[in-house]
Design a protein around this motif. Structure first.
Motif, PDB file in Angstrom:
ATOM      1  N   SER A   1       0.850  -1.195   0.000  1.00 57.62           N
ATOM      2  CA  SER A   1       0.000   0.000   0.000  1.00 57.62           C
ATOM      3  C   SER A   1       0.881   1.238   0.000  1.00 57.62           C
ATOM      4  CB  SER A   1      -0.933   0.026   1.219  1.00 57.62           C
ATOM      5  OG  SER A   1      -1.802  -1.088   1.204  1.00 57.62           O
TER       6      SER A   1
ATOM      7  N   GLU B   1       0.522   5.760   0.324  1.00 56.48           N
ATOM      8  CA  GLU B   1      -0.359   6.877   0.684  1.00 56.48           C
ATOM      9  C   GLU B   1       0.116   8.144  -0.028  1.00 56.48           C
ATOM     10  OE1 GLU B   1      -2.291   8.529   4.743  1.00 56.48           O
ATOM     11  OE2 GLU B   1      -0.113   8.712   4.640  1.00 56.48           O
TER      12      GLU B   1
ATOM     13  N   LEU C   1      -2.877   7.155 -10.044  1.00 57.49           N
ATOM     14  CA  LEU C   1      -1.672   6.421  -9.651  1.00 57.49           C
ATOM     15  C   LEU C   1      -1.044   5.850 -10.914  1.00 57.49           C
ATOM     16  CD1 LEU C   1       0.002   5.403  -7.190  1.00 57.49           C
ATOM     17  CD2 LEU C   1      -1.305   3.252  -7.398  1.00 57.49           C
TER      18      LEU C   1
ATOM     19  N   ARG D   1      -4.606   3.411 -11.528  1.00 60.98           N
ATOM     20  CA  ARG D   1      -5.766   3.681 -10.666  1.00 60.98           C
ATOM     21  C   ARG D   1      -6.197   5.143 -10.863  1.00 60.98           C
ATOM     22  NH1 ARG D   1      -5.395   0.363  -5.843  1.00 60.98           N
ATOM     23  NH2 ARG D   1      -4.653  -1.692  -6.554  1.00 60.98           N
TER      24      ARG D   1
ATOM     25  N   VAL E   1      -8.902   7.880  -8.958  1.00 56.80           N
ATOM     26  CA  VAL E   1      -9.791   8.093  -7.815  1.00 56.80           C
ATOM     27  C   VAL E   1     -10.295   9.522  -7.865  1.00 56.80           C
ATOM     28  CG1 VAL E   1     -10.007   8.053  -5.304  1.00 56.80           C
ATOM     29  CG2 VAL E   1      -8.508   6.427  -6.449  1.00 56.80           C
TER      30      VAL E   1
ATOM     31  N   THR F   1      -5.203   6.642   0.160  1.00 51.68           N
ATOM     32  CA  THR F   1      -4.320   5.476   0.272  1.00 51.68           C
ATOM     33  C   THR F   1      -4.705   4.465  -0.792  1.00 51.68           C
ATOM     34  OG1 THR F   1      -4.061   5.827   2.650  1.00 51.68           O
ATOM     35  CG2 THR F   1      -3.501   3.642   1.790  1.00 51.68           C
ATOM     36  N   PHE F   2      -3.692   3.938  -1.526  1.00 53.10           N
ATOM     37  CA  PHE F   2      -3.894   2.922  -2.552  1.00 53.10           C
ATOM     38  C   PHE F   2      -3.463   1.568  -1.990  1.00 53.10           C
ATOM     39  CE2 PHE F   2      -3.228   6.880  -4.851  1.00 53.10           C
ATOM     40  CZ  PHE F   2      -4.289   6.872  -5.743  1.00 53.10           C
ATOM     41  N   HIS F   3      -4.409   0.592  -1.999  1.00 50.12           N
ATOM     42  CA  HIS F   3      -4.152  -0.745  -1.471  1.00 50.12           C
ATOM     43  C   HIS F   3      -4.023  -1.746  -2.613  1.00 50.12           C
ATOM     44  CE1 HIS F   3      -5.103   0.664   2.606  1.00 50.12           C
ATOM     45  NE2 HIS F   3      -6.166   1.295   2.087  1.00 50.12           N
TER      46      HIS F   3
ATOM     47  N   LEU G   1      -1.395  -3.067  -4.208  1.00 52.28           N
ATOM     48  CA  LEU G   1      -0.495  -2.751  -5.311  1.00 52.28           C
ATOM     49  C   LEU G   1       0.453  -3.916  -5.581  1.00 52.28           C
ATOM     50  CD1 LEU G   1       0.351   0.964  -4.408  1.00 52.28           C
ATOM     51  CD2 LEU G   1      -1.517   0.053  -5.813  1.00 52.28           C
TER      52      LEU G   1
ATOM     53  N   TYR H   1       6.013   3.455  -8.343  1.00 55.69           N
ATOM     54  CA  TYR H   1       4.768   4.194  -8.569  1.00 55.69           C
ATOM     55  C   TYR H   1       5.023   5.688  -8.407  1.00 55.69           C
ATOM     56  CZ  TYR H   1       2.175  -0.192  -8.168  1.00 55.69           C
ATOM     57  OH  TYR H   1       1.681  -1.435  -8.373  1.00 55.69           O
TER      58      TYR H   1
ATOM     59  N   VAL I   1       2.327   9.503  -8.350  1.00 52.00           N
ATOM     60  CA  VAL I   1       0.926   9.933  -8.294  1.00 52.00           C
ATOM     61  C   VAL I   1       0.804  11.325  -8.904  1.00 52.00           C
ATOM     62  CG1 VAL I   1       1.017  11.031  -6.020  1.00 52.00           C
ATOM     63  CG2 VAL I   1      -1.125  10.034  -6.828  1.00 52.00           C
TER      64      VAL I   1
END
Length: 997
Positions: free
Chosen positions: A286, A288, A305, A315, A317, A327-329, A331, A337, A339
């Motif tokens: 994950s 953040e 993301l 991703r 959002v 928070t991206f879970h 992964l 990564y 953002v």
């Protein structure tokens, strides 16, 4: 003879006149003042004035009225002197003057009520108030009370002055008004920055001023209002809120007019977020993302993301405008990564990016270690795990032999220079950023060396094979092998021998079958890579080989029986001693017959069948047979060099002797001619036939006892062309009548082709029956020549063409007109262009006055008008237009018209007696249909007489007139509807003779 010098003035009073005069020399005893209406002569006021008076006011008069005033001075000795003067009172101004737009942007309507009294007319002056320029100056009749001014500028103020006219006097009244404003168009509102909006519009010149109102749609409060002067086409609104939607309304004003215009909405640009970061979260796999909330407004955040070095979006959002983290879970482990945080406000966006961050990696899966058949190397492979690279360790008996690092994307590694038959251990870990995974381990052995120079041979035997090889130098405890049927992959037997063996014989095998032997060296529990060898057992020859004849289709059929064992294919060979070429055919193992087609007829052939199995073959004995003869091929019947001849040709197929050519009439089927030709002749000329007729030809061939006929061929003799063709136009039908005479012989029909002159269009084709001698071709182009070609047709053949040329009648011009442009010597002729073509026009002008043709003009085919000049004035003419195509013509109807006459000259008047006037005149050039003498009283203008006279008359006596009266006389020359008049001339009749005496 005393002069009073009378004068009149009004001193700006419309109902009064001040009369002034000079006192005569010697004085006057008094004055008589007489005021009369000028038109009717009615005495209105009669006033006496004493001596020493030199002026007098006439009051209570009508404004704008003409008066006659006579002043008579009484002198000494009963004498008197008089003087008459005319005067006009000033007009009174209009009342209730108004100027209104009625909501119009381009017009104003003036209206008023008439002032008291009379007037000669009105003069209206319209001024543009801003530029002080005179827009319109209009004179109107005295009865007018309204006037519409159009073509004005929208949203402009105009001033109007209405002047009442009477003689030299005038009285004016003014007013002003605005035209309605025009609405600006193409209103646009677009952001200039995060705190500014730019408004623009077009067509703003039609309003005195513009009112703009900018409203914040989030708070519904008015942010800015302003008024803009005429001509402004853009404005920038400043100090606005970022990322906010605004509404702009626009209205146009001119004077008291206000028109609501278009509106528009737009957003200011949003501000981008600050301090965007991406870091590890507490939960595994994950990350953040956090950022600082920017100033202003926004609809929402779009957080993307991105994965890997290529920043591929994984991703998306959407978050409310007040959030500052997400928070991206779930992964991918060991992945890089970044953002991107996008602020969205309406259609606009502002974004910011973070730096890269990593998730912890995992060790690769599916790890394997294999020798790939090599005794000196091992190949390590694994499935790709996300990360930057890998750490590799190869160990022997727990002692590292080699450490390596490889980059991401590598999924295999080969270790060279190892010991055969040795157990090695391989470890691999994944590296991603600052992280390294736990290792995965696997072990494997290297292979022993295989046997060398393995061979397999049949030695000419059909049921056995012998295998041999060279022993390996070391590391082998024996050999193991397997014999397979190569095609079916079925296992036949296993072979195991000691290390001192170098050959072995394999018995009881199937003839003609391919076998494969696989051998490997064995060292302990491991086998070396397999060595293989392959060969066929020798095949057996086929039996029962025969060759038989087939007539339809012509050919030879070969048959044979399959012997024991396997066969890859059969090779069938057919040849003839009389031909150098031979036929070689290969067929599959399950085929036991074959038919040879396309052979030479009447020829002896020999057959041999060979069995093939791998590289080995075995042949049968020979078989022989003869083919049947064939009929002649490609029999062709074509027209000969003359219409009475046919040319017959054919192709010999071989195997025959003489040929018999039979000719018959196609309709009766009876043979009318038999011709025998020797072998080798392939063509024949048949003469003395009927042109344009259909015939049948059949050719019989013989080879030994066999006879065979060719297919029947059909042919035609060429027909003779038609005779004496002609093409003539059909009157007024735009068609051609084509005639001809039939030629001797037969035919199926006729073919006609019409090609239009000068046209690239394809020709028009028509057909006619065989008994026809004429055809009428309708719907052609008027006035057009055509090339007509005629053929006689028999079957697919045509005679030589007969060519003729024919032209259609041209179309006559329509809507012919002859008009006078207002001239005494010119006439204008025009007409509509008729359909079709023509060579030219003949335009003929006739003088109906002289009954003669005076002009003929030849004009181009595209001409549509002509002007006739130097014509005789006052004459009547007729015109006709004729379309000409060669010798063919088509004429329009005749139309007539007059030229204007010339006005008479040298008009003279005389009065030989009290009631008579003698009128005389002269004519200069040209003529006239007649003359009209108009007589009227000069004083009142009343008509007295109207006399019509002939064209030759040059004088006229007016009788029964009033003595001593002035008359006005004019003489008009007339020609049809046109006339030309002399100026009016006035003359008095003589007084009565008694009065004169």
């Amino acid at each position: 003879g005393t002069v009073l010098n009378v004068s009149v003035s009004d001193h700006d009073q419309s109902d009064s006149l001040l009369l002034s005069w000079d006192e005569p020399e010697g004085g006057a005893r008094g004055y008589l003042l007489a005021l009369s209406s000028l038109g009717s002569g009615t005495l209105l006021q009669n006033v006496s004035a004493g001596p020493n008076t030199t002026s007098f006011w006439f009051h209570g008069l009508t404004p704008g009225t003409r008066y006659e005033i006579e002043v008579t001075a009484t002198l000494a000795c009963m004498d008197s002197t008089s003087q008459t003067i005319t005067a006009q009172t000033s007009p009174s101004p209009v009342r209730n003057l108004s100027l209104s737009s009625g909501g119009s942007r381009s017009s104003l309507r003036a209206a008023w009520a008439h002032g008291q009294g009379g007037r000669d007319g009105y003069r209206l002056a319209l001024w543009h108030s801003h530029s002080h320029s005179l827009v319109r100056n209009v004179s109107l009749l005295p009865g007018a009370s309204t006037f519409l001014f159009d073509g004005l500028l929208p949203g402009s103020e105009y001033a109007l002055t209405v002047s009442t006219l009477a003689g030299s006097g005038q009285a004016s009244t003014s007013t002003h008004q605005w035209t309605a404003p025009s609405i600006p168009t193409q209103l646009r509102l677009s952001p200039g920055s995060s705190t500014t909006l730019v408004a623009s519009w077009a067509d703003a010149a039609g309003a005195a001023s513009l009112h703009l109102e900018l409203r914040n749609l989030l708070t519904q409060k008015v942010s800015t209002t302003l008024s803009a002067r005429r001509g402004l086409t853009s404005y920038t609104f400043q100090h606005l809120h970022p990322g906010t939607q605004y509404w702009l309304g626009l209205s146009a004003t001119a004077g008291s007019h206000t028109v609501v215009g278009p509106n528009a909405t737009a957003w200011t640009y949003p501000l981008s977020p600050g301090n965007v970061t991406l870091s590890s979260a507490e939960e595994q796999n994950s990350l953040e993302a956090r950022w600082s909330v920017p100033g202003g407004q926004r609809d929402f955040y779009l957080v993307t993301l991105r994965e890997g070095e290529d920043s591929v979006p994984t991703r998306n959002v959407s978050l409310g405008g007040d959030n500052d983290h997400v928070t991206f879970h779930g992964l991918s482990p060991g992945q890089q990564y970044s953002v991107q945080v996008v602020v969205v406000a309406g259609p606009y966006r502002a974004s910011a990016h973070s730096t890269a961050a990593w998730t912890e990696p995992q060790a690769p899966s599916a790890v394997s270690l294999s020798s790939q058949g090599s005794p000196h190397s091992l190949l390590a492979t694994w499935e790709e795990a996300t990360g930057e690279g890998y750490l590799l360790v190869l160990s022997l008996a727990e002692h590292p032999v080699k450490n390596s690092s490889v980059l991401r994307g590598v999924t295999s590694f080969t270790y060279e220079g190892l010991h055969p038959g040795t157990l090695y251990t391989f470890e691999i870990s994944t590296v991603a950023g600052p992280y390294t995974s736990s290792p995965r381990c696997i072990s494997n052995w290297t292979y022993p060396l295989p046997p060398e120079q393995l061979t397999l041979s049949n030695g000419g035997h059909s049921t056995s094979l012998q295998a041999s090889w060279r022993a390996v130098s070391s590391g082998s405890t024996g050999y193991t092998g397997t014999l397979w049927e190569t095609k079916s992959q079925e296992q036949v037997r296993n072979v195991t021998v000691g290390s001192d063996w170098t050959n072995v014989t394999l018995e009881s095998l199937v003839p003609g079958r391919q076998y494969t032997l696989e051998m490997a060296a064995v060292a302990g529990p491991y086998r070396s890579p397999v060595r293989s060898a392959t060969d066929w057992t020798y095949p057996l020859a086929p039996a029962g080989v025969t060759l038989t004849n087939t007539r339809r289709p012509l050919g030879l059929s070969a048959f044979w029986d399959k012997a024991a064992g396997d066969v890859d294919q059969f090779h069938v060979q057919l040849y003839s001693k009389s031909h150098a070429a031979q036929r070689n055919i290969s067929v599959g193992p399950n085929t036991h017959n074959f038919t040879f087609l396309g052979l030479s007829p009447g020829t002896q052939y020999f057959l041999k069948v060979t069995v093939l199995a791998g590289p080995y073959r075995s042949s049968s004995h020979f078989a022989t047979e003869w083919t049947y003869p064939l009929s002649l091929a490609n029999v062709s019947v074509q027209p000969g060099r003359k219409p009475q001849e046919l040319h017959v040709s054919w192709v010999e197929s071989g195997g025959g002797r003489d040929h018999l050519v039979q000719l018959s009439a196609a309709e009766s089927l009876s043979i009318i001619r038999n011709v025998s030709v020797p072998r080798g002749v392939t063509q024949l000329e048949l003469e003395g036939l009927v042109p344009g007729s259909r015939y049948r030809v059949e050719i019989i061939s013989q080879a030994g006892p066999h006879r065979i006929s060719s297919q029947t061929a059909i042919g035609y003799t060429v027909p003779l062309p038609p005779r004496s063709p002609s093409a003539s136009p059909v009157s007024k039908a735009w068609a051609l009548a084509v005639h001809w005479e039939a030629a001797p012989g037969q035919r199926d029909g006729y073919l006609l082709s019409l090609l239009q002159e000068g046209s690239s269009a394809p020709p028009r084709n028509l057909e006619a029956g065989k008994d026809s001698t004429n055809v009428t071709v309708p719907q052609l182009e008027p006035g057009t020549c055509y090339l007509v070609r005629i053929w006689a047709v028999a079957g697919p053949y045509r005679s030589l063409p007969e060519n003729i040329t024919g032209c259609t009648v041209p179309a006559a011009p329509t809507n012919l007109s002859l008009t006078n442009p207002g001239s005494s010597s010119e006439l204008y002729t025009s007409w509509d262009k008729p359909p079709g073509r023509r060579d030219h026009y003949h335009v003929t002008l006739y003088s109906l006055s002289t009954q003669s043709r005076i002009q003929v003009q030849t004009l181009s085919p595209d001409a549509l008008n002509i002007t006739w000049t130097h014509l005789e004035a006052g004459s009547k003419f007729a015109v006709q237009v004729t379309a000409v195509k060669g010798s063919l013509k088509a004429s329009s109807i005749n139309v007539t018209q007059w030229t204007y006459p010339l006005a008479p000259v040298n008009l003279t008047l005389g009065s030989p007696s009290a009631s008579v006037l003698v009128v005389s005149w002269a004519v200069v050039g040209g003529g006239a249909e007649g003359f009209v003498v108009d007589v009227g009283e000069a004083a009142s203008g009343a008509a007295v007489g109207h006399t019509e006279l002939g064209a030759a008359v040059r004088s006229h006596i007016l009788r029964r007139l009033s003595p001593g009266t002035r008359y006005s006389v004019a003489v008009r020359a007339t020609a049809g509807p046109f006339h030309a008049s002399t100026p009016s001339l006035s003359h008095c009749t003589r007084e009565c003779d008694a009065l004169l005496a």
